[in-house]
Design an enzyme around this catalytic site. Structure first.
Site, PDB file in Angstrom:
ATOM      1  CB  CYS A   1      -0.917  -0.005   1.218  1.00 29.38           C
ATOM      2  SG  CYS A   1      -1.951   1.473   1.311  1.00 29.38           S
TER       3      CYS A   1
ATOM      4  CB  CYS B   1      -0.539   2.225   4.344  1.00 32.95           C
ATOM      5  SG  CYS B   1      -2.227   1.896   3.834  1.00 32.95           S
ATOM      6  CG  ASP B   2       3.250   0.366   4.342  1.00 29.94           C
ATOM      7  OD1 ASP B   2       2.914   0.732   5.483  1.00 29.94           O
ATOM      8  OD2 ASP B   2       2.949  -0.746   3.869  1.00 29.94           O
TER       9      ASP B   2
END
Length: 202
Positions: A16, A19-20
């Site tokens: 992701c 997200c990351d």
């Protein structure tokens, strides 16, 4: 499913970019996948990291042309097509690189980097619903803005549906929507009296 992927999951291998991605600020990363998801991820990451290498198995990218044009305009992106990802490399603690094979020439190449984002697309686990509710060509459960499926009284939510943006927070919101819609459906549905109903108390 290449050697090293499981070992370095969450140690440089991510799925992701939203997200990351911030964890790799100023670092070198690869994106595996040249469809819309992969190209969108590469565009997103290019604003955070020092360099993005996009690897695509096919001999051309499959993303929408407008996304490809945007990607090609970025100075810190390298696009490699006909690339078969073969191995995730690491030092035992974190990712240090990636090996891919040139599908045309057959040569193996190594890229030094700190992060790998796998964006090859996922199919929803909805095989058991075939014939029960309407599914999209990709196997997603078709829902409306209330979470209603093609079958009255059957609701669905999350990444297995046609909702855009497969994110945990969106799935949670969609779950709330489907639950409220199911409740609304139930209170508006007439329930037939059971033949074995208990007589009302006097």
């Amino acid at each position: 499913n290449v050697p090293g992927e499981d070992q370095y999951r969450n140690k440089g291998v991510a799925y992701c970019p939203h997200c990351d991605g911030p964890l790799f600020k100023g670092k070198r990363v690869a994106v595996v996948g040249g469809g819309n998801s992969g190209v969108e991820a590469a565009i997103d990451l290019a604003g955070l990291v020092s360099h993005v290498t996009l690897l695509e198995f096919d001999d051309k990218l499959r993303a929408d042309e407008v996304l490809q044009k945007k990607l090609r305009s970025l100075g810190n992106v390298t696009i490699i097509t006909s690339a078969l990802t073969q191995e995730v490399l690491g030092d035992g603690q974190k990712v240090t690189g990636l090996v891919y094979k040139d599908r045309i020439g057959g040569d193996a190449h190594r890229i030094e980097l700190e992060g790998i984002f796998v964006q090859i697309g996922l199919l929803p686990n909805t095989e058991w619903l075939k014939g029960a509710v309407a599914l999209s060509p990709r196997g997603e459960i078709v829902i409306d803005d209330r979470g209603q499926t093609s079958v009255p009284g059957v609701f669905a939510a999350g990444d297995c549906t046609t909702v855009p943006y497969k994110q945990i927070i969106i799935a949670m919101g969609a779950g709330s929507t489907a639950a409220l819609s199911a409740f609304d459906h139930l209170i508006r549905t007439t329930v037939p009296k059971s033949s074995g109903a208990v007589a009302e108390a006097a």
